[in-house]
Design an enzyme around this catalytic site. Structure first.
Site, PDB file in Angstrom:
ATOM      1  N   PRO A  30       5.626   7.744  -5.269  1.00 43.41           N
ATOM      2  CA  PRO A  30       5.748   8.813  -6.058  1.00 43.41           C
ATOM      3  C   PRO A  30       4.777   9.776  -6.012  1.00 43.41           C
ATOM      4  O   PRO A  30       3.596  10.250  -5.814  1.00 43.41           O
ATOM      5  CB  PRO A  30       6.211   8.596  -7.541  1.00 43.41           C
ATOM      6  N   ASN A  31       5.880  11.122  -5.699  1.00 49.15           N
ATOM      7  CA  ASN A  31       4.357  12.228  -5.939  1.00 49.15           C
ATOM      8  C   ASN A  31       3.461  12.552  -4.602  1.00 49.15           C
ATOM      9  O   ASN A  31       3.189  13.873  -4.030  1.00 49.15           O
ATOM     10  CB  ASN A  31       4.007  12.389  -6.937  1.00 49.15           C
TER      11      ASN A  31
ATOM     12  N   ARG B 269       0.218  19.471  -5.225  1.00 56.30           N
ATOM     13  CA  ARG B 269      -0.146  19.301  -5.782  1.00 56.30           C
ATOM     14  C   ARG B 269      -1.866  18.314  -6.254  1.00 56.30           C
ATOM     15  O   ARG B 269      -2.395  18.175  -5.157  1.00 56.30           O
ATOM     16  CB  ARG B 269       0.747  17.831  -5.900  1.00 56.30           C
TER      17      ARG B 269
ATOM     18  N   TYR C  28      -6.337  16.283  -3.898  1.00 53.21           N
ATOM     19  CA  TYR C  28      -5.911  15.527  -3.030  1.00 53.21           C
ATOM     20  C   TYR C  28      -6.213  16.794  -1.442  1.00 53.21           C
ATOM     21  O   TYR C  28      -5.096  16.354  -0.509  1.00 53.21           O
ATOM     22  CB  TYR C  28      -3.802  15.047  -3.806  1.00 53.21           C
TER      23      TYR C  28
ATOM     24  N   ASN D 167       0.535   3.103  -0.315  1.00 55.34           N
ATOM     25  CA  ASN D 167      -0.208   3.987  -1.305  1.00 55.34           C
ATOM     26  C   ASN D 167       1.001   3.881  -1.978  1.00 55.34           C
ATOM     27  O   ASN D 167       1.301   4.827  -1.965  1.00 55.34           O
ATOM     28  CB  ASN D 167      -0.510   5.212  -0.350  1.00 55.34           C
TER      29      ASN D 167
ATOM     30  N   ALA E 295       1.305   6.330  -8.225  1.00 60.57           N
ATOM     31  CA  ALA E 295       1.116   5.519  -9.715  1.00 60.57           C
ATOM     32  C   ALA E 295       1.673   4.434  -9.961  1.00 60.57           C
ATOM     33  O   ALA E 295       1.058   3.770 -10.693  1.00 60.57           O
ATOM     34  CB  ALA E 295       1.911   6.769 -10.723  1.00 60.57           C
TER      35      ALA E 295
ATOM     36  N   HIS F 233      -0.384   1.437 -10.298  1.00 61.44           N
ATOM     37  CA  HIS F 233      -0.815   0.850 -11.456  1.00 61.44           C
ATOM     38  C   HIS F 233       0.038   0.585 -12.658  1.00 61.44           C
ATOM     39  O   HIS F 233      -0.600   0.319 -13.898  1.00 61.44           O
ATOM     40  CB  HIS F 233      -1.231   1.767 -12.661  1.00 61.44           C
TER      41      HIS F 233
ATOM     42  N   ASP G 120       4.946  -8.338  -6.309  1.00 65.53           N
ATOM     43  CA  ASP G 120       6.418  -9.626  -6.395  1.00 65.53           C
ATOM     44  C   ASP G 120       6.473  -9.169  -5.271  1.00 65.53           C
ATOM     45  O   ASP G 120       6.716 -10.134  -4.444  1.00 65.53           O
ATOM     46  CB  ASP G 120       7.360 -10.060  -7.971  1.00 65.53           C
TER      47      ASP G 120
ATOM     48  N   GLU H 223      -3.986  -1.622   0.438  1.00 60.08           N
ATOM     49  CA  GLU H 223      -3.820  -0.104  -0.172  1.00 60.08           C
ATOM     50  C   GLU H 223      -4.795   0.716   0.099  1.00 60.08           C
ATOM     51  O   GLU H 223      -5.494   0.071   0.343  1.00 60.08           O
ATOM     52  CB  GLU H 223      -3.880  -1.382  -2.313  1.00 60.08           C
TER      53      GLU H 223
ATOM     54  N   HIS I  25      -5.437   4.481  -0.804  1.00 60.27           N
ATOM     55  CA  HIS I  25      -5.326   5.968  -2.059  1.00 60.27           C
ATOM     56  C   HIS I  25      -6.343   7.143  -1.550  1.00 60.27           C
ATOM     57  O   HIS I  25      -6.973   6.397  -0.805  1.00 60.27           O
ATOM     58  CB  HIS I  25      -5.927   5.594  -3.327  1.00 60.27           C
ATOM     59  N   LEU I  26      -6.022   7.947  -1.040  1.00 58.10           N
ATOM     60  CA  LEU I  26      -6.385   9.350  -0.921  1.00 58.10           C
ATOM     61  C   LEU I  26      -8.039   9.614  -1.937  1.00 58.10           C
ATOM     62  O   LEU I  26      -8.567  10.100  -1.322  1.00 58.10           O
ATOM     63  CB  LEU I  26      -5.614  10.478  -1.043  1.00 58.10           C
ATOM     64  N   SER I  27      -7.989   9.526  -2.563  1.00 58.23           N
ATOM     65  CA  SER I  27      -8.259   9.633  -3.966  1.00 58.23           C
ATOM     66  C   SER I  27      -9.364   8.221  -4.109  1.00 58.23           C
ATOM     67  O   SER I  27      -9.391   7.764  -3.661  1.00 58.23           O
ATOM     68  CB  SER I  27      -7.724  10.640  -4.904  1.00 58.23           C
TER      69      SER I  27
ATOM     70  N   ARG J 248     -11.914   7.932 -11.148  1.00 57.65           N
ATOM     71  CA  ARG J 248     -11.081   8.318 -11.949  1.00 57.65           C
ATOM     72  C   ARG J 248     -10.604   8.143 -12.989  1.00 57.65           C
ATOM     73  O   ARG J 248     -11.356   7.677 -14.260  1.00 57.65           O
ATOM     74  CB  ARG J 248     -10.006   9.124 -10.875  1.00 57.65           C
TER      75      ARG J 248
ATOM     76  N   ARG K  92      -6.467   3.932 -13.681  1.00 54.18           N
ATOM     77  CA  ARG K  92      -6.768   4.267 -12.329  1.00 54.18           C
ATOM     78  C   ARG K  92      -7.397   3.511 -11.043  1.00 54.18           C
ATOM     79  O   ARG K  92      -7.133   2.880 -10.632  1.00 54.18           O
ATOM     80  CB  ARG K  92      -7.019   5.648 -11.282  1.00 54.18           C
TER      81      ARG K  92
HETATM   82  C1  DQA Z   1      -3.078   7.788  -5.242  1.00 53.29           C
HETATM   83  C2  DQA Z   1      -4.319   7.777  -6.512  1.00 53.29           C
HETATM   84  C3  DQA Z   1      -3.235   7.523  -8.003  1.00 53.29           C
HETATM   85  O1  DQA Z   1      -3.542   6.938  -8.730  1.00 53.29           O
HETATM   86  C4  DQA Z   1      -2.382   8.477  -8.045  1.00 53.29           C
HETATM   87  O2  DQA Z   1      -1.043   8.229  -8.812  1.00 53.29           O
HETATM   88  C5  DQA Z   1      -1.666   8.520  -7.028  1.00 53.29           C
HETATM   89  C6  DQA Z   1      -2.025   8.716  -5.665  1.00 53.29           C
HETATM   90  C7  DQA Z   1      -3.933   8.422  -4.297  1.00 53.29           C
HETATM   91  O3  DQA Z   1      -3.596   8.072  -3.135  1.00 53.29           O
HETATM   92  O4  DQA Z   1      -5.239   8.921  -4.288  1.00 53.29           O
HETATM   93  O5  DQA Z   1      -0.393   9.255  -6.909  1.00 53.29           O
HETATM   94  O6  DQA Z   1      -2.357   6.871  -5.280  1.00 53.29           O
END
Ligand code: DQA
Length: 144
Positions: free
Chosen positions: A9-10, A17, A22, A73, A76, A79, A86, A97, A99-101, A106, A110
């Protein structure tokens, strides 16, 4: 080697955003980057994004027999989602896995990842390049 690249999501809001975290590049830019990287690595990437946990679960289930590995990725859902954990455990495909950040530097919540419990490797804080690193890692460690 076919890699299913899933985004939670997002991530469709990249560019708009929280650009301080990001960056200013968009989700379409990320799709282009991943496709280009896959081509250079001699891989096939099927890149998808959803804001819905159940849709991500369904895509992971469908990867069994159709993909050789997963890059995810979960955004959210990283977490919170036992359902995604599962699903990854159920299909038992090599998974990384991304993550961009740098989620580890953080907010404390997270630092918790359910999904990572089903992944062989976690890459955080490399921006777009993390997706390339993840695909390269899968190519080197789990050749199809
Ligand atoms: C994220 C890090 C997550 O904590 C956050 O909820 C995201 C993006 C990242 O790519 O850094 O939506 O997965």
């Amino acid at each position: 080697m076919k890699i299913l690249v899933l985004n939670g999501p997002n991530l469709n809001m990249l560019g708009l955003r929280e650009p301080g975290i990001y960056g200013s590049q968009t989700y379409d830019d990320l799709v282009s980057f991943v496709q280009q990287s896959a081509q250079e690595l001699g891989l096939q990437a099927d890149m998808r994004q959803s804001n819905h946990e159940g849709e991500l679960v369904t895509w992971i289930q469908q990867a069994r027999g159709t993909a050789d590995a997963i890059v995810i990725n979960p955004a959210a859902y990283t977490h919170t989602s036992v359902a995604i954990l599962d699903a990854l455990l159920a299909v038992n495909l090599p998974a990384v896995e991304v993550h961009l950040s740098d989620v580890h530097s953080r907010e404390p919540f997270r630092r918790v990842s359910y999904c990572a419990m089903a992944c062989q490797h976690v890459i955080a804080g490399q921006g777009f390049a993390g997706y390339r690193t993840a695909m390269q890692w899968l190519k080197e460690n789990h050749p199809a």
